[in-house]
Design an enzyme around this catalytic site. Structure first.
Site, PDB file in Angstrom:
ATOM      1  CG  LEU A 131      21.475  49.604 -21.446  1.00  0.00           C
ATOM      2  CD1 LEU A 131      20.300  50.059 -20.597  1.00  0.00           C
ATOM      3  CD2 LEU A 131      21.148  49.737 -22.927  1.00  0.00           C
ATOM      4  CB  ALA A 132      25.583  53.951 -20.028  1.00  0.00           C
ATOM      5  CB  SER A 133      30.681  52.036 -18.916  1.00  0.00           C
ATOM      6  OG  SER A 133      31.669  51.780 -17.950  1.00  0.00           O
ATOM      7  CB  ALA A 134      29.457  56.394 -15.286  1.00  0.00           C
ATOM      8  CB  ALA A 137      28.275  51.984 -11.215  1.00  0.00           C
ATOM      9  CE  LYS A 153      25.190  53.749 -10.703  1.00  0.00           C
ATOM     10  NZ  LYS A 153      24.741  55.122 -10.380  1.00  0.00           N
ATOM     11  CG  ASP A 288      27.047  63.425 -10.450  1.00  0.00           C
ATOM     12  OD1 ASP A 288      27.792  64.284 -10.967  1.00  0.00           O
ATOM     13  OD2 ASP A 288      27.259  62.205 -10.544  1.00  0.00           O
TER      14      ASP A 288
END
Length: 531
Positions: A131-134, A137, A153, A288
């Protein structure tokens, strides 16, 4: 450690050369000699073709290549559109949740290793595409066997060696700076890097993040201000976290928020209220809060509710820090610069020999222009620059324990600019702080503190009697001294002295006009003077 740092330095230089980051010196407000010094770099004289990347894309890709510490720096910069040209700010915004993902095979293998079972056994459905990547993680959508929609995650593999080498280099820079510059010593860079080291390693432990999220969810249980997803503890491991999937609008998607007629003014004000509630009511704040971690619920746009994810970094303050910050902010709101100056001196943030009048005048010069203006008209970049100059003049020390708080304030300000530029941050925060200060000396708060002290009295009495017994044992043949016979009286006088100290503390902090202060004073005098 030094060898590791040297390797990392070579890596940084290769990235600088590859993306031609030295070209950015021409666009920065640096001294002419520093801007021209780039021509002394050896690779400037080597033949190279024309870059197809604009400066924003070059900077973003360079930060991505350098790893999580640099990516997080870019995330922070992306919220400060008042400090960056639009093209750079737009590119850095992609770092918030669009960092390139790592291969799904690695993600699945790590999840199965951590859970001790196959993906098919753990989940009724699992989406391979993240779904998302940071920076630290990435997350995958899934559904549990029991039917709950969740996100999984998983920590990026191989991060620790990269982080260790980056930190080694940062420590070397910090130590060299401390030796070479008095200004750097005042900023205490080694302590700042040490704090950041703890923070970044904490982020790699997803069980810690899960515990933080559970605490934050409990703090705002039933609140219309903030919603925190539920943690599914049975499926959480050090490198895997499973939590409730949420559906919301990214806080920076202003078009969608406008289309659903979101009350943007209330949304911005609630963001400020959430921050101060976390800092002063709970002493536990999400540290954060970049836009990639904040969403807005679609359920009640007329009364918008925030949704917070990624609680890997949280901060807390001691009661002394809370009180100090609140008094400083209230003094700023009231433009009582003399009190601000005196608080800084009393706390030891500036040397005790500092002239209060001079420090007061300097603070007034910096802060007076920011009042009675909406947020969009305040140049916080210029304000920070002038505050730094003031700090250097008066040898003010940076407090490492407040670094996370300062970072969070920058994030809140950046979000406020985007959501509702007309927001008056000061008038929004002042009533909350005044109410919090009143509650600290309310009868309920005083009784709670008194109950806590009373609970310690039996333990204190036992300790005191034990000390008296041990002190008398070597001279057991001597008559019992009078002070031993009156041990209970000495204990009461000790408690009375504590009450007097409490009254004195309230008096010094400007609360002597409150009835609890006089109650403490009367009780302390009675216990000390009674026979």
């Amino acid at each position: 450690m030094k060898l590791l740092a040297a390797r990392r330095l070579l890596r940084i230089l290769r990235v600088v050369i590859r993306y031609r980051l030295d070209d950015l010196l021409l666009d920065l407000p640096l001294p002419v000699w520093l801007r021209l010094s780039r021509f002394l770099l050896p690779w400037r004289w080597l033949p190279r073709g024309k870059s197809e990347l604009n400066r924003g894309a070059a900077l973003r890709l360079a930060l991505q290549d350098l790893g999580p510490i640099f990516i997080k720096f870019g995330q922070l910069l992306s919220t400060r559109r008042d400090l960056l040209p639009p093209d750079i700010a737009d590119e850095l915004a992609f770092l918030q949740d669009q960092v390139p993902p790592f291969p799904a095979e690695q993600s699945i293998a790590l999840i199965e290793e951590q859970l001790g079972t196959s993906i098919a056994s753990a989940f009724a459905h699992f989406e391979v595409e993240p779904l998302a990547s940071a920076s630290v993680a990435q997350v995958h959508a899934a559904r549990l066997k029991t039917g709950e929609e969740v996100v999984v995650k998983v920590v990026r593999p191989g991060l620790r060696p990269i982080i260790r080498s980056d930190l080694a280099w940062l420590f070397i820079i910090a130590r060299v700076a401390e030796r070479a510059s008095a200004d750097a010593r005042r900023l205490r860079p080694v302590e700042v890097v040490q704090d950041y080291e703890k923070t970044i390693y904490d982020e790699l432990d997803l069980l810690r993040e899960a515990a933080n999220a559970s605490q934050l969810r409990r703090n705002f249980e039933g609140s219309e201000l903030l919603y925190v997803p539920q943690i599914h503890w049975d499926w959480c491991r050090p490198k895997v976290l499973v939590m409730e999937r949420i559906y919301g609008v990214p806080v920076t998607d202003l078009e969608v928020l406008a289309d659903q007629r979101t009350n943007m003014k209330l949304l911005a004000e609630r963001g400020v209220e959430i921050f101060f509630t976390q800092v002063f009511r709970d002493s536990f704040f999400h540290a954060d809060m970049h836009p990639g971690n904040i969403f807005v619920s679609t359920r009640t746009p007329w009364s918008p509710q925030y949704i917070a994810v990624d609680c890997g970094i949280v901060g807390s303050l001691t009661p002394e820090d809370q009180d100090y910050l609140a008094r400083n902010l209230l003094a700023f709101f009231k433009r009582d610069y003399r009190k601000v100056a005196q608080l800084h001196i009393d706390s030891g943030w500036v040397p005790a020999e500092t002239r209060v009048n001079d420090f007061e005048a300097a603070i007034r010069t910096v802060c007076e222009p920011i009042f009675e203006k909406p947020l969009k008209d305040i140049s916080f970049g210029q304000l920070l620059l002038r505050l730094f100059q003031t700090a250097r003049r008066f040898n003010m020390e940076v407090q490492p324990q407040l670094v996370l708080l300062q970072k969070t304030l920058l994030n809140i300000e950046g979000l406020g600019r985007q959501l509702y530029p007309e927001l008056d941050l000061w008038s929004t925060a002042q009533p909350y702080l005044e109410r919090w200060m009143r509650e600290r000396v309310s009868p309920r708060s005083l009784l709670s503190n008194l109950q806590s002290q009373v609970e310690q009295v039996p333990h204190l009495a036992t300790m005191t009697r034990d000390l008296l017994e041990r002190a008398s044992q070597p001279h057991a043949h001597d008559p019992a001294p009078p002070w031993r016979e009156r041990g209970d009286h000495w204990l009461l006088r000790l408690i009375g002295a504590g009450l007097l100290l409490g009254a004195a503390s309230l008096g010094l902090n400007g609360h002597m006009e409150a009835w609890p202060s006089w109650l403490l004073l009367a009780g302390g005098l009675y216990l000390v003077l009674r026979r």
